[in-house]
Design an enzyme around this catalytic site. Structure first.
Site, PDB file in Angstrom:
ATOM      1  N   CYS A 179      -1.860   8.859   2.812  1.00  0.00           N
ATOM      2  CA  CYS A 179      -1.775   8.604   1.376  1.00  0.00           C
ATOM      3  C   CYS A 179      -3.119   8.813   0.693  1.00  0.00           C
ATOM      4  CB  CYS A 179      -1.266   7.188   1.129  1.00  0.00           C
ATOM      5  SG  CYS A 179      -2.207   5.929   2.004  1.00  0.00           S
TER       6      CYS A 179
ATOM      7  N   GLU B  45       0.885  -1.172   0.000  1.00  0.00           N
ATOM      8  CA  GLU B  45       0.000   0.000   0.000  1.00  0.00           C
ATOM      9  C   GLU B  45       0.911   1.206   0.000  1.00  0.00           C
ATOM     10  OE1 GLU B  45      -1.575   3.146   0.689  1.00  0.00           O
ATOM     11  OE2 GLU B  45      -1.807   2.519   2.777  1.00  0.00           O
TER      12      GLU B  45
END
Length: 483
Positions: free
Chosen positions: A290, A256
């Site tokens: 993010c 990720e």
């Protein structure tokens, strides 16, 4: 004022169900980003400690993998309940070492706990298949088996949730784990270990190795043949390095990675919904995520109204120590992060952006940066190519749908995007044209333990959460049988 006393701090390594100092005796300091004081000195793991953790995980795996899924599920469920019971202490500790405001830290704590509840439910759903082979008449039997030891490398921005999002599916799948938490925020992960013990997690199944020498330690762990999964949350640059290392042992990668999230606000959007959603997408976790809104594209016809409302909402936020009542925006995690945010703002202003709010590092201790709004940001500004990772809203305008879709997709990243439109059909059509693993339509939050979290392009591989999250820690086995 401070809302609660600092909970007891665990500062040693956690290996094979026991606390122990680093073999070499090394330690490192963890700082409070609000005042730059030392919170604690934490043991720094070395290669010998990694080997001890690997041996403990290998010894713990056979029994855990053989346990009935329901038994594993009940332990995960108890972990969820214990996190709720200790939520005040966990949230306090998150704020202490990460800096985020107390309300944000409490939100992370509850979100982190939900992964234990979700994967308690998923643990019993590793469904297989039995079907006749169309040509031969043999039986095709398919089952999912635990992959093996999983190395988990977690970031500093969500010190609890990015750990539980990996630990819970790994344990549900039947795998032991070795966790390398971020050096900025190791205390939260260490504090969860007594709760897992109380929940009934067997010794050796979960091991925590803080260190500042992350590269050599993780490299050593990944080259042990007993390790079969590497799960990492962090920058795309580090992710590329880990993928190259993973190739040596052909490890299963779950990555990720970074994001560069666009927000697209159409002229028919409900402005209250759009501003509220953009604030959530931008300011959740101070923008240190993010998933944070990085490029905000607003239709030219509503741009001034939207910018004014967003500026007012940002201006209403209170900057300060996250442990104090009434604070909305705490410090960034360290000086390097704050300085990077300041540099990106200065670059945008030098290239012609208009400053509507904030834009200057305050005096005094702590790694603070104020809520900032930039309008008329040029497309060549560095903040349009790099993650801001701070409380800065960078606004551009558009007038054509095809143009804004192309601009939104013009990045190597593809984690998450956000779309606001009063026309649901148009909004959904635009969502399907965006090259992102996740899209929020008329909402600024996409993270949910029940949903598959992950990105396209260079934002990662695999998914966390949902049913898919557990499969990242499992291997599919096919048996061809006749009877």
């Amino acid at each position: 004022m401070t809302q609660t006393a600092t909970p007891h701090l665990e500062t040693d390594l956690y290996i094979d169900g026991a606390w122990r100092p680093a073999t070499g005796g090394a330690r490192f300091d963890v700082l409070n980003p609000a005042d730059e004081t030392v919170i604690a000195s934490v043991a720094a793991a070395d290669i010998d400690d990694a080997d001890a953790a690997l041996d403990a995980a290998a010894a713990a795996m056979p029994d855990w993998a053989a346990r009935p899924p329901r038994e594993r599920a009940e332990i995960l469920r108890r972990a969820f309940e214990l996190m709720h019971a200790h939520k005040e202490d966990i949230a306090h500790l998150i704020t202490l070492e990460n800096g985020k405001a107390r309300a944000d830290a409490m939100g992370e704590t509850l979100y982190a706990a939900e992964f234990f509840r979700w994967f308690a439910e998923e643990a019993v759903r590793a469904d297989g298949m039995l079907t006749p082979a169309p040509a031969s008449g043999a039986r095709i039997m398919v089952q999912h088996r635990p992959a093996g030891i999983a190395a988990l490398v977690t970031p500093w921005n969500y010190p609890a949730a990015m750990g539980t999002r990996k630990i819970a599916p790994a344990l549900a799948a039947g795998c032991p784990v070795i966790i390398k938490p971020a050096a900025e925020t190791p205390l939260t992960m260490l504090a969860l270990m007594p709760l897992l013990e109380e929940a009934g997690v067997p010794r050796g199944l979960v091991n925590v190795l803080p260190t500042r020498a992350s590269g050599p330690l993780v490299d050593h762990i990944m080259h042990d043949p007993r390790v079969r999964v590497i799960s990492f949350t962090g920058s795309t640059g580090v992710g590329r390095t880990l993928l190259r290392t993973a190739a040596d042992q052909v490890l299963k990668p779950a990555m990720e990675l970074g994001g560069n999230a666009p927000v697209v606000v159409f002229d028919d959007a409900d402005l209250d919904t759009a501003v509220t959603g953009t604030m959530l997408a931008k300011m959740r976790n101070l923008g240190e995520a993010c998933t944070a809104a990085n490029r905000i594209y607003v239709h030219r016809d509503i741009a001034e109204d939207f910018t004014r409302r967003l500026t007012d909402a940002m201006a209403a936020l209170t900057l300060g120590n996250g442990l104090e009542d009434g604070v909305d925006v705490g410090p960034l995690v360290n000086a390097a992060t704050r300085d990077k945010v300041a540099e990106l703002v200065e670059d945008a202003l030098a290239r012609g952006a208009t400053l509507r709010l904030g834009g200057a590092v305050p005096d005094g201790k702590g790694f603070f940066y104020p809520p900032t709004v930039l309008a008329d940001v040029p497309p060549d500004a560095l903040c349009q190519r790099e993650e801001i990772f701070g409380p800065v809203a960078a606004i551009q305008t558009f007038s054509d749908t095809d143009d804004v879709v192309a601009r939104a997709n013009d990045t190597e990243y593809g984690l998450v995007a956000y779309v606001f439109s009063g026309d649901f059909r148009r909004g959904l059509q635009v969502c399907e044209r965006l090259d992102y693993g996740m899209v929020g339509l008329n909402r600024g939050l996409v993270s949910d333990p029940a949903a598959p979290f992950g990105g396209m392009k260079q934002s990662g591989l695999g998914r966390e959460g949902g049913h898919e999250g557990m499969l990242e820690f499992m291997e599919t086995q096919y048996i061809s049988a006749e009877w």
